[in-house]
Design a protein around this motif. Structure first.
Motif, PDB file in Angstrom:
ATOM      1  N   GLY A 257      33.461  44.258  54.674  1.00 31.82           N
ATOM      2  CA  GLY A 257      33.791  42.876  54.987  1.00 31.82           C
ATOM      3  C   GLY A 257      35.293  42.694  54.984  1.00 31.82           C
ATOM      4  N   ASP A 258      35.726  41.537  55.441  1.00 33.71           N
ATOM      5  CA  ASP A 258      37.143  41.196  55.447  1.00 33.71           C
ATOM      6  C   ASP A 258      37.509  40.664  54.063  1.00 33.71           C
ATOM      7  OD1 ASP A 258      39.650  40.042  55.742  1.00 33.71           O
ATOM      8  OD2 ASP A 258      39.172  39.015  57.618  1.00 33.71           O
ATOM      9  N   PRO A 259      38.430  41.295  53.353  1.00 35.79           N
ATOM     10  CA  PRO A 259      38.755  40.877  51.985  1.00 35.79           C
ATOM     11  C   PRO A 259      39.433  39.511  51.898  1.00 35.79           C
ATOM     12  CG  PRO A 259      40.254  42.577  52.729  1.00 35.79           C
ATOM     13  CD  PRO A 259      39.188  42.481  53.770  1.00 35.79           C
ATOM     14  N   ARG A 260      39.711  38.903  53.018  1.00 37.80           N
ATOM     15  CA  ARG A 260      40.254  37.546  53.010  1.00 37.80           C
ATOM     16  C   ARG A 260      39.145  36.499  53.082  1.00 37.80           C
ATOM     17  NH1 ARG A 260      44.056  39.435  57.867  1.00 37.80           N
ATOM     18  NH2 ARG A 260      41.976  40.226  58.382  1.00 37.80           N
ATOM     19  N   ALA A 261      37.896  36.961  53.317  1.00 40.27           N
ATOM     20  CA  ALA A 261      36.800  35.999  53.483  1.00 40.27           C
ATOM     21  C   ALA A 261      35.479  36.449  52.894  1.00 40.27           C
ATOM     22  CB  ALA A 261      36.610  35.699  54.978  1.00 40.27           C
ATOM     23  N   SER A 262      35.275  37.734  52.747  1.00 43.39           N
ATOM     24  CA  SER A 262      33.980  38.276  52.320  1.00 43.39           C
ATOM     25  C   SER A 262      33.942  38.506  50.807  1.00 43.39           C
ATOM     26  CB  SER A 262      33.710  39.598  53.043  1.00 43.39           C
ATOM     27  OG  SER A 262      32.704  40.336  52.394  1.00 43.39           O
ATOM     28  N   ASN A 263      32.962  37.913  50.141  1.00 43.58           N
ATOM     29  CA  ASN A 263      32.810  38.102  48.703  1.00 43.58           C
ATOM     30  C   ASN A 263      32.633  39.575  48.351  1.00 43.58           C
ATOM     31  OD1 ASN A 263      32.169  36.969  45.911  1.00 43.58           O
ATOM     32  ND2 ASN A 263      30.266  38.056  46.348  1.00 43.58           N
ATOM     33  N   GLN A 264      31.854  40.293  49.161  1.00 44.97           N
ATOM     34  CA  GLN A 264      31.608  41.715  48.922  1.00 44.97           C
ATOM     35  C   GLN A 264      32.924  42.494  48.903  1.00 44.97           C
ATOM     36  OE1 GLN A 264      28.520  45.109  50.625  1.00 44.97           O
ATOM     37  NE2 GLN A 264      29.112  43.447  51.963  1.00 44.97           N
ATOM     38  N   ALA A 265      33.796  42.207  49.861  1.00 46.88           N
ATOM     39  CA  ALA A 265      35.072  42.906  49.947  1.00 46.88           C
ATOM     40  C   ALA A 265      36.044  42.453  48.857  1.00 46.88           C
ATOM     41  CB  ALA A 265      35.685  42.697  51.330  1.00 46.88           C
ATOM     42  N   ILE A 266      36.039  41.165  48.549  1.00 48.65           N
ATOM     43  CA  ILE A 266      36.921  40.642  47.500  1.00 48.65           C
ATOM     44  C   ILE A 266      36.604  41.298  46.161  1.00 48.65           C
ATOM     45  CG2 ILE A 266      37.450  38.566  46.148  1.00 48.65           C
ATOM     46  CD1 ILE A 266      37.029  36.964  48.799  1.00 48.65           C
ATOM     47  N   LEU A 267      35.316  41.448  45.866  1.00 49.04           N
ATOM     48  CA  LEU A 267      34.927  42.083  44.607  1.00 49.04           C
ATOM     49  C   LEU A 267      35.136  43.595  44.646  1.00 49.04           C
ATOM     50  CD1 LEU A 267      31.795  40.046  43.494  1.00 49.04           C
ATOM     51  CD2 LEU A 267      34.132  39.924  42.631  1.00 49.04           C
ATOM     52  N   ALA A 268      35.128  44.188  45.829  1.00 54.01           N
ATOM     53  CA  ALA A 268      35.464  45.614  45.931  1.00 54.01           C
ATOM     54  C   ALA A 268      36.912  45.850  45.500  1.00 54.01           C
ATOM     55  CB  ALA A 268      35.235  46.106  47.352  1.00 54.01           C
ATOM     56  N   VAL A 269      37.790  44.939  45.880  1.00 50.43           N
ATOM     57  CA  VAL A 269      39.184  45.046  45.444  1.00 50.43           C
ATOM     58  C   VAL A 269      39.259  44.894  43.926  1.00 50.43           C
ATOM     59  CG1 VAL A 269      41.507  44.082  45.670  1.00 50.43           C
ATOM     60  CG2 VAL A 269      40.010  44.191  47.670  1.00 50.43           C
ATOM     61  N   MET A 270      38.460  43.974  43.383  1.00 50.91           N
ATOM     62  CA  MET A 270      38.420  43.817  41.921  1.00 50.91           C
ATOM     63  C   MET A 270      37.975  45.101  41.240  1.00 50.91           C
ATOM     64  SD  MET A 270      36.022  41.293  39.602  1.00 50.91           S
ATOM     65  CE  MET A 270      37.101  40.111  38.796  1.00 50.91           C
ATOM     66  N   ALA A 271      36.938  45.739  41.787  1.00 48.87           N
ATOM     67  CA  ALA A 271      36.416  46.966  41.182  1.00 48.87           C
ATOM     68  C   ALA A 271      37.483  48.051  41.150  1.00 48.87           C
ATOM     69  CB  ALA A 271      35.189  47.444  41.961  1.00 48.87           C
ATOM     70  N   ALA A 272      38.209  48.200  42.251  1.00 42.90           N
ATOM     71  CA  ALA A 272      39.285  49.197  42.288  1.00 42.90           C
ATOM     72  C   ALA A 272      40.361  48.858  41.261  1.00 42.90           C
ATOM     73  CB  ALA A 272      39.880  49.264  43.691  1.00 42.90           C
ATOM     74  N   GLY A 273      40.651  47.557  41.121  1.00 36.81           N
ATOM     75  CA  GLY A 273      41.653  47.133  40.150  1.00 36.81           C
ATOM     76  C   GLY A 273      41.224  47.379  38.719  1.00 36.81           C
ATOM     77  N   LEU A 274      39.949  47.145  38.418  1.00 36.89           N
ATOM     78  CA  LEU A 274      39.439  47.407  37.075  1.00 36.89           C
ATOM     79  C   LEU A 274      39.502  48.894  36.753  1.00 36.89           C
ATOM     80  CD1 LEU A 274      36.304  45.064  36.931  1.00 36.89           C
ATOM     81  CD2 LEU A 274      38.478  44.766  35.717  1.00 36.89           C
ATOM     82  N   ALA A 275      39.204  49.735  37.757  1.00 39.56           N
ATOM     83  CA  ALA A 275      39.278  51.179  37.555  1.00 39.56           C
ATOM     84  C   ALA A 275      40.697  51.618  37.240  1.00 39.56           C
ATOM     85  CB  ALA A 275      38.761  51.908  38.799  1.00 39.56           C
ATOM     86  N   ARG A 276      41.664  50.835  37.705  1.00 36.13           N
ATOM     87  CA  ARG A 276      43.071  51.135  37.448  1.00 36.13           C
ATOM     88  C   ARG A 276      43.572  50.530  36.146  1.00 36.13           C
ATOM     89  NH1 ARG A 276      46.960  52.318  42.277  1.00 36.13           N
ATOM     90  NH2 ARG A 276      46.026  54.324  42.829  1.00 36.13           N
ATOM     91  N   GLY A 277      42.693  49.841  35.442  1.00 39.53           N
ATOM     92  CA  GLY A 277      43.086  49.254  34.167  1.00 39.53           C
ATOM     93  C   GLY A 277      43.477  47.803  34.242  1.00 39.53           C
ATOM     94  N   GLY A 278      43.355  47.183  35.402  1.00 39.86           N
ATOM     95  CA  GLY A 278      43.670  45.771  35.526  1.00 39.86           C
ATOM     96  C   GLY A 278      42.672  44.917  34.765  1.00 39.86           C
ATOM     97  N   GLU A 279      43.144  43.822  34.205  1.00 41.08           N
ATOM     98  CA  GLU A 279      42.257  42.912  33.481  1.00 41.08           C
ATOM     99  C   GLU A 279      41.499  42.051  34.468  1.00 41.08           C
ATOM    100  OE1 GLU A 279      42.550  39.443  30.014  1.00 41.08           O
ATOM    101  OE2 GLU A 279      44.300  40.666  30.536  1.00 41.08           O
ATOM    102  N   ALA A 280      40.214  41.856  34.214  1.00 45.77           N
ATOM    103  CA  ALA A 280      39.381  41.084  35.138  1.00 45.77           C
ATOM    104  C   ALA A 280      39.998  39.717  35.399  1.00 45.77           C
ATOM    105  CB  ALA A 280      37.970  40.929  34.580  1.00 45.77           C
TER     106      ALA A 280
END
Length: 370
Positions: free
Chosen positions: A180-203
């Motif tokens: 999905g488009d990460p500017r509009a799609s919930n699936q894609a927006i949360l995919a970016v979150m998942a990658a960020g969490l794997a990098r140690g970013g806080e939810a």
């Protein structure tokens, strides 16, 4: 063999179910509601691909139960933001382009309520929906969830990636796409979150910012493909690896039936579970058909329909505890252990992440996904 008990424990701990609130009695009996819906004659849905969560069979089941209601399916590939825009754009339109019902990402439910885009309705099974997955007034309620995974065409990818950092390897050049488009799609927006969490970013905002940096690196490495991934693009080789909900990947695997073979991998870290929610448009041209649709979705039949589509329905615990889930449906899902590390982001965390991703994708990553 996995057991119902294992999955009940996993889902209960993840959703932290609180005591159920009293259900509001239906303003109409089911017979009266069905008669009123059949008099309207149409239900307009939006953003429901048939391969998503078993929706093809769920819609067919609704049609079989209520043959006098025509289901008008609008824009199956729309994202959550597109759904809200469809309500806004058609609030004065009672024609076929106005959606009656919505199926959107968790964070979009409260947003829609705040904007006055939804109307309340508490289904008959309201008490069995976890309190932290529904609006107390009945404007939106969780329907199902899955976890983000890597869907891999193993004809083209010899070494299947097992975690987020693997995706940066040179062997995955021109291979990795979002669903999905990460500017509009919930699936894609949360995919970016998942990658960020794997990098140690806080939810929250932190995961969004860390996830954007990950996708910036992925894009600069030449591994990111700015194409919305789906079964067709995987089969064609345009997107050999797609980051998508596990249930979508499993459905695509079934659809393609080995041509090409797909493997669905829950990553070793950054496992994000996403709850989607249902709502009725405040401007629904067919409000009774919309309510009847909700009653069907939250019935045992509707919930098991989603489970057949590899989604964990929101009433999973209730169905499991009452022995209503066939073992073959449990066996068709990934092992229960794959879900044990799943993070269920709160609404505030999703909101902070969403703001960071939608606001920063163009400037940080700069890839026009379409």
């Amino acid at each position: 063999m996995r057991t119902t008990t294992l999955r009940v424990i996993a889902v209960t701990s993840a959703l932290a179910i609180a005591a159920a609130t009293p259900v509001a009695s239906l303003a109409q009996s089911m017979d009266e509601l069905a008669a009123a819906a059949e008099a309207e004659g149409t239900l307009s849905t939006i953003a429901l691909p048939h391969s998503w969560c078993g929706y093809g069979d769920v819609i067919a089941g609704f049609k079989a139960k209520y043959p006098n209601i025509t289901v008008n399916e609008l824009n199956p590939d729309a994202g959550s933001a597109d759904e809200l825009e469809a309500v806004r754009a058609n609030k004065d339109n009672t024609g076929p382009q106005a959606p009656d019902v919505l199926d959107v990402g968790f964070a979009f439910g409260p947003q829609a309520k705040e904007e006055g885009l939804t109307q309340p309705h508490k289904v008959a099974t309201w008490d069995t929906i976890p309190d932290d997955a529904k609006d107390a007034d009945g404007h939106w309620y969780g329907d199902y969830y899955g976890v983000l995974s890597f869907v891999v065409n193993t004809d083209l990818v010899e070494n299947v990636p097992q975690d987020w950092e693997d995706l940066l390897k040179p062997e995955y050049a021109n291979s990795v796409a979002l669903a999905g488009d990460p500017r509009a799609s919930n699936q894609a927006i949360l995919a970016v979150m998942a990658a960020g969490l794997a990098r140690g970013g806080e939810a929250g905002q932190g995961s969004g910012e860390a996830g954007l940096e990950f996708f910036k690196e992925l894009n600069e490495a030449g591994n990111f493909v700015p194409v919305i991934g789906k079964a067709g693009t995987i089969a064609q080789g345009a997107t050999p690896i797609v980051i998508a909900w596990d249930y979508n990947g499993l459905a695509w695997r079934d659809t393609l039936a080995g041509n090409p073979p797909l493997e669905v991998v829950v990553p070793a870290s950054g496992v994000v579970a996403g709850v989607y929610v249902q709502a009725i448009s405040a401007y629904a041209p067919q409000p009774n058909a919309a309510k009847l649709w909700m009653e069907y979705l939250y019935s045992d039949e509707g919930q098991l329909g989603w489970l057949k589509g590899y989604c964990h329905p929101i009433r999973f615990n209730d169905l499991a505890q009452s022995g209503k889930i066939p073992q073959e449906l449990l066996d068709a899902l990934p092992p229960a252990e794959a879900y044990e590390a799943a993070v269920f982001p709160t609404l505030d965390q999703q909101g902070g992440n969403k703001d960071a991703v939608t606001g920063g994708w163009d400037s940080v990553v700069g890839a026009n996904v379409q």
